[in-house]
Design a protein around this motif. Structure first.
Motif, PDB file in Angstrom:
ATOM      1  N   GLY A   1     -29.129  55.498  54.563  1.00 42.45           N
ATOM      2  CA  GLY A   1     -29.117  54.191  53.927  1.00 42.45           C
ATOM      3  C   GLY A   1     -27.768  53.729  53.415  1.00 42.45           C
ATOM      4  N   ALA A   2     -26.693  54.414  53.783  1.00 43.08           N
ATOM      5  CA  ALA A   2     -25.365  54.006  53.310  1.00 43.08           C
ATOM      6  C   ALA A   2     -24.367  54.162  54.452  1.00 43.08           C
ATOM      7  CB  ALA A   2     -24.946  54.861  52.121  1.00 43.08           C
ATOM      8  N   GLY A   3     -23.183  53.663  54.250  1.00 46.11           N
ATOM      9  CA  GLY A   3     -22.130  53.805  55.252  1.00 46.11           C
ATOM     10  C   GLY A   3     -21.587  55.214  55.278  1.00 46.11           C
ATOM     11  N   ARG A   4     -20.606  55.412  56.119  1.00 43.42           N
ATOM     12  CA  ARG A   4     -19.993  56.726  56.241  1.00 43.42           C
ATOM     13  C   ARG A   4     -18.975  56.952  55.138  1.00 43.42           C
ATOM     14  NH1 ARG A   4     -18.753  56.036  62.491  1.00 43.42           N
ATOM     15  NH2 ARG A   4     -18.930  53.898  61.864  1.00 43.42           N
ATOM     16  N   ILE A   5     -18.880  58.197  54.690  1.00 43.11           N
ATOM     17  CA  ILE A   5     -17.928  58.574  53.653  1.00 43.11           C
ATOM     18  C   ILE A   5     -17.066  59.693  54.216  1.00 43.11           C
ATOM     19  CG2 ILE A   5     -17.638  59.363  51.281  1.00 43.11           C
ATOM     20  CD1 ILE A   5     -20.587  58.566  50.846  1.00 43.11           C
ATOM     21  N   THR A   6     -15.763  59.617  54.004  1.00 43.69           N
ATOM     22  CA  THR A   6     -14.853  60.652  54.466  1.00 43.69           C
ATOM     23  C   THR A   6     -14.267  61.376  53.262  1.00 43.69           C
ATOM     24  OG1 THR A   6     -14.303  59.354  56.416  1.00 43.69           O
ATOM     25  CG2 THR A   6     -12.785  61.114  55.827  1.00 43.69           C
ATOM     26  N   PHE A   7     -14.276  62.698  53.332  1.00 42.02           N
ATOM     27  CA  PHE A   7     -13.713  63.540  52.280  1.00 42.02           C
ATOM     28  C   PHE A   7     -12.530  64.287  52.861  1.00 42.02           C
ATOM     29  CE2 PHE A   7     -18.167  62.978  51.313  1.00 42.02           C
ATOM     30  CZ  PHE A   7     -18.113  62.596  49.990  1.00 42.02           C
ATOM     31  N   LYS A   8     -11.385  64.206  52.175  1.00 41.92           N
ATOM     32  CA  LYS A   8     -10.169  64.843  52.658  1.00 41.92           C
ATOM     33  C   LYS A   8      -9.684  65.887  51.663  1.00 41.92           C
ATOM     34  CE  LYS A   8      -8.204  61.018  55.267  1.00 41.92           C
ATOM     35  NZ  LYS A   8      -7.040  60.157  55.433  1.00 41.92           N
ATOM     36  N   ALA A   9      -8.992  66.868  52.215  1.00 41.13           N
ATOM     37  CA  ALA A   9      -8.304  67.861  51.394  1.00 41.13           C
ATOM     38  C   ALA A   9      -7.028  68.263  52.117  1.00 41.13           C
ATOM     39  CB  ALA A   9      -9.186  69.076  51.152  1.00 41.13           C
ATOM     40  N   ARG A  10      -6.005  68.530  51.339  1.00 37.86           N
ATOM     41  CA  ARG A  10      -4.725  68.978  51.890  1.00 37.86           C
ATOM     42  C   ARG A  10      -4.358  70.304  51.247  1.00 37.86           C
ATOM     43  NH1 ARG A  10      -3.320  63.244  51.495  1.00 37.86           N
ATOM     44  NH2 ARG A  10      -3.147  62.504  53.627  1.00 37.86           N
ATOM     45  N   HIS A  11      -3.840  71.197  52.085  1.00 38.69           N
ATOM     46  CA  HIS A  11      -3.435  72.510  51.581  1.00 38.69           C
ATOM     47  C   HIS A  11      -2.478  73.127  52.596  1.00 38.69           C
ATOM     48  CE1 HIS A  11      -3.695  76.489  49.766  1.00 38.69           C
ATOM     49  NE2 HIS A  11      -4.296  75.889  48.741  1.00 38.69           N
ATOM     50  N   ALA A  12      -1.645  74.043  52.138  1.00 29.96           N
ATOM     51  CA  ALA A  12      -0.729  74.734  53.041  1.00 29.96           C
ATOM     52  C   ALA A  12      -1.473  75.701  53.958  1.00 29.96           C
ATOM     53  CB  ALA A  12       0.324  75.495  52.239  1.00 29.96           C
ATOM     54  N   ASP A  13      -2.654  76.124  53.556  1.00 32.11           N
ATOM     55  CA  ASP A  13      -3.469  77.043  54.345  1.00 32.11           C
ATOM     56  C   ASP A  13      -4.598  76.266  55.024  1.00 32.11           C
ATOM     57  OD1 ASP A  13      -4.290  79.810  55.068  1.00 32.11           O
ATOM     58  OD2 ASP A  13      -6.049  79.304  53.864  1.00 32.11           O
ATOM     59  N   LEU A  14      -4.773  76.478  56.323  1.00 25.91           N
ATOM     60  CA  LEU A  14      -5.782  75.741  57.088  1.00 25.91           C
ATOM     61  C   LEU A  14      -7.192  75.981  56.547  1.00 25.91           C
ATOM     62  CD1 LEU A  14      -6.785  74.045  59.462  1.00 25.91           C
ATOM     63  CD2 LEU A  14      -6.596  76.090  60.889  1.00 25.91           C
ATOM     64  N   ALA A  15      -7.560  77.224  56.327  1.00 25.63           N
ATOM     65  CA  ALA A  15      -8.910  77.531  55.835  1.00 25.63           C
ATOM     66  C   ALA A  15      -9.149  76.917  54.462  1.00 25.63           C
ATOM     67  CB  ALA A  15      -9.124  79.042  55.798  1.00 25.63           C
ATOM     68  N   ALA A  16      -8.139  76.909  53.604  1.00 24.80           N
ATOM     69  CA  ALA A  16      -8.282  76.315  52.273  1.00 24.80           C
ATOM     70  C   ALA A  16      -8.457  74.801  52.361  1.00 24.80           C
ATOM     71  CB  ALA A  16      -7.077  76.662  51.400  1.00 24.80           C
ATOM     72  N   ALA A  17      -7.777  74.156  53.302  1.00 23.15           N
ATOM     73  CA  ALA A  17      -7.947  72.707  53.476  1.00 23.15           C
ATOM     74  C   ALA A  17      -9.361  72.383  53.931  1.00 23.15           C
ATOM     75  CB  ALA A  17      -6.924  72.173  54.484  1.00 23.15           C
ATOM     76  N   ILE A  18      -9.891  73.168  54.858  1.00 24.79           N
ATOM     77  CA  ILE A  18     -11.254  72.937  55.345  1.00 24.79           C
ATOM     78  C   ILE A  18     -12.262  73.177  54.229  1.00 24.79           C
ATOM     79  CG2 ILE A  18     -13.027  73.741  56.962  1.00 24.79           C
ATOM     80  CD1 ILE A  18     -10.663  74.458  58.875  1.00 24.79           C
ATOM     81  N   LEU A  19     -12.108  74.293  53.509  1.00 24.09           N
ATOM     82  CA  LEU A  19     -13.043  74.591  52.425  1.00 24.09           C
ATOM     83  C   LEU A  19     -12.941  73.564  51.303  1.00 24.09           C
ATOM     84  CD1 LEU A  19     -15.214  76.622  51.542  1.00 24.09           C
ATOM     85  CD2 LEU A  19     -13.431  77.807  50.272  1.00 24.09           C
ATOM     86  N   GLY A  20     -11.729  73.091  51.008  1.00 21.90           N
ATOM     87  CA  GLY A  20     -11.555  72.064  49.971  1.00 21.90           C
ATOM     88  C   GLY A  20     -12.266  70.765  50.331  1.00 21.90           C
ATOM     89  N   ALA A  21     -12.131  70.332  51.572  1.00 18.22           N
ATOM     90  CA  ALA A  21     -12.831  69.111  52.002  1.00 18.22           C
ATOM     91  C   ALA A  21     -14.340  69.323  51.967  1.00 18.22           C
ATOM     92  CB  ALA A  21     -12.385  68.719  53.416  1.00 18.22           C
ATOM     93  N   PHE A  22     -14.781  70.521  52.335  1.00 16.11           N
ATOM     94  CA  PHE A  22     -16.205  70.831  52.297  1.00 16.11           C
ATOM     95  C   PHE A  22     -16.747  70.788  50.868  1.00 16.11           C
ATOM     96  CE2 PHE A  22     -19.465  74.269  51.995  1.00 16.11           C
ATOM     97  CZ  PHE A  22     -20.482  73.567  52.603  1.00 16.11           C
ATOM     98  N   LEU A  23     -16.024  71.366  49.930  1.00 16.72           N
ATOM     99  CA  LEU A  23     -16.481  71.361  48.536  1.00 16.72           C
ATOM    100  C   LEU A  23     -16.489  69.940  47.968  1.00 16.72           C
ATOM    101  CD1 LEU A  23     -14.711  74.571  47.197  1.00 16.72           C
ATOM    102  CD2 LEU A  23     -17.126  74.278  47.805  1.00 16.72           C
ATOM    103  N   ARG A  24     -15.515  69.136  48.334  1.00 14.70           N
ATOM    104  CA  ARG A  24     -15.517  67.734  47.898  1.00 14.70           C
ATOM    105  C   ARG A  24     -16.722  66.988  48.472  1.00 14.70           C
ATOM    106  NH1 ARG A  24     -10.039  68.807  47.883  1.00 14.70           N
ATOM    107  NH2 ARG A  24      -8.986  68.066  46.007  1.00 14.70           N
ATOM    108  N   SER A  25     -17.061  67.293  49.712  1.00 11.02           N
ATOM    109  CA  SER A  25     -18.224  66.628  50.311  1.00 11.02           C
ATOM    110  C   SER A  25     -19.520  67.080  49.650  1.00 11.02           C
ATOM    111  CB  SER A  25     -18.274  66.882  51.813  1.00 11.02           C
ATOM    112  OG  SER A  25     -18.580  68.230  52.083  1.00 11.02           O
ATOM    113  N   CYS A  26     -19.569  68.325  49.190  1.00  8.04           N
ATOM    114  CA  CYS A  26     -20.762  68.800  48.474  1.00  8.04           C
ATOM    115  C   CYS A  26     -20.925  68.039  47.167  1.00  8.04           C
ATOM    116  CB  CYS A  26     -20.670  70.301  48.206  1.00  8.04           C
ATOM    117  SG  CYS A  26     -20.832  71.296  49.692  1.00  8.04           S
TER     118      CYS A  26
END
Length: 164
Positions: A122-147
């Motif tokens: 029932g809503a539009g799309r939402i994008t969550f971003k994260a930046r980090h020097a470590d690839l896995a940390a950037a992915i996990l950070g964006a995931f936690l923000r989306s949670c």
């Protein structure tokens, strides 16, 4: 200089105000407070470690309506046993009820940027971003923000809009 020189109040982590700082938190509030604390910890680490990922799993398992019954999956456990943190973090993004889609993954000026897309009902799309020097940390950070965003979206579902 020591850690005592930095005073991080509960309010800075998104918790209750100072007047309610001594009141016990309910289960859901405690889980979201732990989620915010983990996000803060991720910004301070140089490289994602296995215990960060397991802490994220523990916190997310406590969040209501986000983790399916058989979570984390056997595949995730195998990836963690193989020390494949990037693959395990990507697997987490697709294994929750939020139904996330990896939108972009880029590396510029020594920083990885990960963007995950979430489309609540029932809503539009939402994008969550994260930046980090470590690839896995950037992915996990964006995931936690989306949670955290999934929580806001499910809370707003009855009102017909997302809070800003």
């Amino acid at each position: 200089m020591s850690l005592h020189d930095f005073s991080l109040s509960v309010h800075a982590l998104g918790g209750p105000s100072s007047s309610a700082a001594h009141e016990p938190l309910e289960g859901d509030e405690r889980a979201y407070d732990a989620l915010d604390a983990l996000l803060l910890r991720l910004t301070a680490v140089r490289r994602l470690r296995e215990h960060h990922v397991w802490e994220a799993v523990r916190v997310i398992a406590e969040l209501p309506d986000l983790a399916p019954g058989e979570w984390p999956s056997r595949r995730f456990r195998d990836l963690m046993a193989a020390d494949a943190l990037v693959d395990a973090a990507i697997h987490l993004t697709s294994a929750t009820e939020a139904k996330l889609c990896l939108r972009t993954l880029s590396h510029e000026f020594g920083l990885w940027t990960c963007a995950l897309r979430y489309q609540p009902p029932g809503a539009g799309r939402i994008t969550f971003k994260a930046r980090h020097a470590d690839l896995a940390a950037a992915i996990l950070g964006a995931f936690l923000r989306s949670c955290r965003g999934h929580r806001l979206a499910t809370g707003a579902a009855g009102r017909g809009h997302l809070p800003t």
